[in-house]
Design an enzyme around this catalytic site. Structure first.
Site, PDB file in Angstrom:
ATOM      1  CE  LYS A 157      -7.349  -0.475   6.352  1.00  0.00           C
ATOM      2  NZ  LYS A 157      -8.100  -0.018   5.189  1.00  0.00           N
TER       3      LYS A 157
ATOM      4  CG  HIS B  83      -1.890   0.966   1.437  1.00  0.00           C
ATOM      5  ND1 HIS B  83      -1.636   2.257   1.847  1.00  0.00           N
ATOM      6  CD2 HIS B  83      -3.237   0.891   1.254  1.00  0.00           C
ATOM      7  CE1 HIS B  83      -2.781   2.928   1.908  1.00  0.00           C
ATOM      8  NE2 HIS B  83      -3.765   2.129   1.546  1.00  0.00           N
TER       9      HIS B  83
ATOM     10  CG  ASP C  24       0.505  -2.853   6.086  1.00  0.00           C
ATOM     11  OD1 ASP C  24      -0.474  -3.034   6.820  1.00  0.00           O
ATOM     12  OD2 ASP C  24       0.479  -2.129   5.070  1.00  0.00           O
TER      13      ASP C  24
ATOM     14  CD  GLN D 297      -7.035  -4.637   3.912  1.00  0.00           C
ATOM     15  OE1 GLN D 297      -7.976  -5.384   4.180  1.00  0.00           O
ATOM     16  NE2 GLN D 297      -7.194  -3.347   3.680  1.00  0.00           N
TER      17      GLN D 297
ATOM     18  CB  CYS E  18      -3.691   3.373  -1.499  1.00  0.00           C
ATOM     19  SG  CYS E  18      -4.776   4.731  -1.121  1.00  0.00           S
TER      20      CYS E  18
HETATM   21  N1  PLP Z   1      -1.739  -0.995   4.515  1.00  0.00           N
HETATM   22  C1  PLP Z   1      -2.710  -1.692   3.927  1.00  0.00           C
HETATM   23  C2  PLP Z   1      -2.423  -3.056   3.394  1.00  0.00           C
HETATM   24  C3  PLP Z   1      -3.984  -1.157   3.810  1.00  0.00           C
HETATM   25  O1  PLP Z   1      -4.959  -1.855   3.228  1.00  0.00           O
HETATM   26  C4  PLP Z   1      -4.230   0.151   4.310  1.00  0.00           C
HETATM   27  C5  PLP Z   1      -5.540   0.769   4.150  1.00  0.00           C
HETATM   28  O2  PLP Z   1      -6.340   0.389   3.328  1.00  0.00           O
HETATM   29  C6  PLP Z   1      -3.190   0.830   4.946  1.00  0.00           C
HETATM   30  C7  PLP Z   1      -1.953   0.226   5.022  1.00  0.00           C
HETATM   31  C8  PLP Z   1      -3.399   2.174   5.528  1.00  0.00           C
HETATM   32  O3  PLP Z   1      -4.299   2.095   6.587  1.00  0.00           O
HETATM   33  P1  PLP Z   1      -4.849   3.403   7.306  1.00  0.00           P
HETATM   34  O4  PLP Z   1      -5.359   4.292   6.215  1.00  0.00           O
HETATM   35  O5  PLP Z   1      -5.916   2.906   8.216  1.00  0.00           O
HETATM   36  O6  PLP Z   1      -3.707   4.013   8.030  1.00  0.00           O
END
Ligand code: PLP
Length: 419
Positions: A239, A136, A213, A216, A377
């Site tokens: 999430k 992401h 990370d 998900q 993203c």
């Molecule tokens: N990493 C992954 C794999 C994500 O799916 C997301 C958000 O969709 C993020 C990071 C960023 O999360 P946040 O916007 O809640 O900080």
């Protein structure tokens, strides 16, 4: 459900009743364009159970006050609830110590914290950082910024046509200059589940720390940070059925102790003079300023909720629903799935021949179906597959096979509109 026996109480996993579970989510009862809402945008954010909504309301009605510094009763109560939520998080991901649980705004905030603090101390000119092609933007840009500041090099693990990282290529990227490896557990746009245990083991054989990370994964798979042996693990509460603006950075205590503070301000200090400041103990050293108190508390409540259903039941149900969805989507002619890894989560990206994903999203919206369209993203992934965007349906445990059926019949309708 707990049944008594002569010895230990035996915890029985409650049966999974999706219709009963749906009753807990008031938002799911509404009509969208006069059709029942079919919410399939769970990778973007999940809906909140009544228990979490009630907690947020009761926090502001009954105990709202700032934490950690008040002697009055309300402050003591909100501090107690906030710190209890930290304990719930610790148990949920099986961390060893409370000091390893840092409350953040979310995944993005947690990655920025480590890129900034770890990067400040350990990354120097000519050093290298490894990420994967599946990341992401929030696990790309903070490292890019660091590399620009330090004149370091960002290296990227390539992926194959199914959207899986190529492990041999990863091994080749590691050098004596590699300072940290930061990879996603489950891809938000392809659904690929990375072999994080293997990545961590390989990295540790070179003494390189790993950040995972978990944005998900934490809501779909039982996370055990001790067993994984990851050095850092980040996720977002929203999430995981909690409100937006509260998340978690887990870090091994020893590593966190060694890192400099990320931001300065109240709560992260133990004493301040104009000449010198000494810092607070963990986890507060990394929690400058008034945090999202109700968000943190409600994250604890969301964990209670998930635990009350039973994580094993959730995983089993989601696996069954994912398989069902995969078969249904595979059966649609001219639908091309993007992201076909062997080990996959309940995220389904696809394109329809000759139809822009935004048009798919708009037509499905008129059927009451919420999916996401765009680059999610993850622009480098779109580039890798030579497409500008995908349509993405992502599941949660309150989704049903009937909803998946409705999605597939509505996708066929999209083709009719464009025929
Ligand atoms: N990493 C992954 C794999 C994500 O799916 C997301 C958000 O969709 C993020 C990071 C960023 O999360 P946040 O916007 O809640 O900080």
């Amino acid at each position: 459900m707990i049944s008594q026996s002569n010895t230990e109480p035996v915890i029985q996993i409650p049966a999974f009743d999706v219709m009963k579970i749906r009753e807990d989510f008031p938002i799911l009862k509404q009509l969208i364009h006069n059709k029942p809402l079919v919410y399939l945008d769970n990778a973007a954010t999940t809906q909140k159970p009544q228990m979490v909504i009630d907690k947020e309301k009761s926090y502001y009605e009954e105990i709202n006050s700032n934490i950690h510094r008040g002697v009055h009763l309300l402050s003591q109560k909100s501090t107690m609830e906030y710190e209890t939520a930290r304990e719930k998080v610790m148990r949920f991901i099986n961390a060893k110590y409370l000091s390893e649980i840092i409350f953040t705004k979310g995944t993005t905030d947690g990655i920025n914290l480590i890129a900034s603090s770890f990067g400040e101390k350990y990354v120097h000119e000519g050093d290298e950082i490894i990420i994967s092609h599946l990341e992401h933007h929030s696990n790309i840009v903070p490292w890019q910024l660091l590399c620009q500041r330090k004149n370091a090099l960002l290296k990227v693990i390539p992926i194959n046509d199914d959207g899986e990282i190529i492990f041999e290529e990863f091994e080749k990227l590691i050098t004596e200059k590699t300072k940290i490896i930061s990879v996603v557990h489950a891809s938000n746009s392809l659904g690929t589940i990375n072999p994080i245990k293997e990545i961590i083991n390989k990295a540790h054989s070179y003494n390189i720390p790993v950040l995972i990370d978990g944005a998900q994964s934490v809501q779909h798979y039982k996370i055990d940070v001790k067993e994984l042996d990851c050095d850092f693990f980040v996720f977002s509460g929203h999430k995981l059925y909690a409100p937006t603006g509260a998340g978690v950075l887990y870090g091994k205590e020893k590593l966190l102790e060694e890192l400099p503070p990320y931001q300065g301000g109240g709560d992260m200090i133990s004493s301040v003079t104009f000449e010198k400041t000494t810092y607070n103990d963990l986890p507060y050293k990394f929690e400058a300023g008034t945090p999202n108190i109700s968000g943190g508390i409600c994250l604890g409540t969301a964990i209670d909720y998930v635990n009350s259903i039973g994580f094993d039941s959730i995983v089993a149900y989601e696996n069954e629903l994912s398989l069902y969805t995969e078969n249904k989507l595979n059966g649609i002619e001219k639908l091309k799935r993007i992201g076909t890894a062997k080990n996959k989560s309940s995220v389904f990206s696809f394109v329809l021949e000759g139809i822009h994903p935004h048009d798919i999203g708009t037509i499905l919206d008129f059927e009451g179906i919420a999916i996401r369209t765009g680059h999610h993203c993850t622009q480098p992934i779109m580039e890798r597959f030579g497409i500008p965007a995908t349509a993405r349906a992502s599941l949660a445990f309150y989704n049903t096979k009937e909803e998946v059926d409705f999605l597939t019949s509505s996708i066929k309708k999209v083709f009719e509109v464009f025929a």
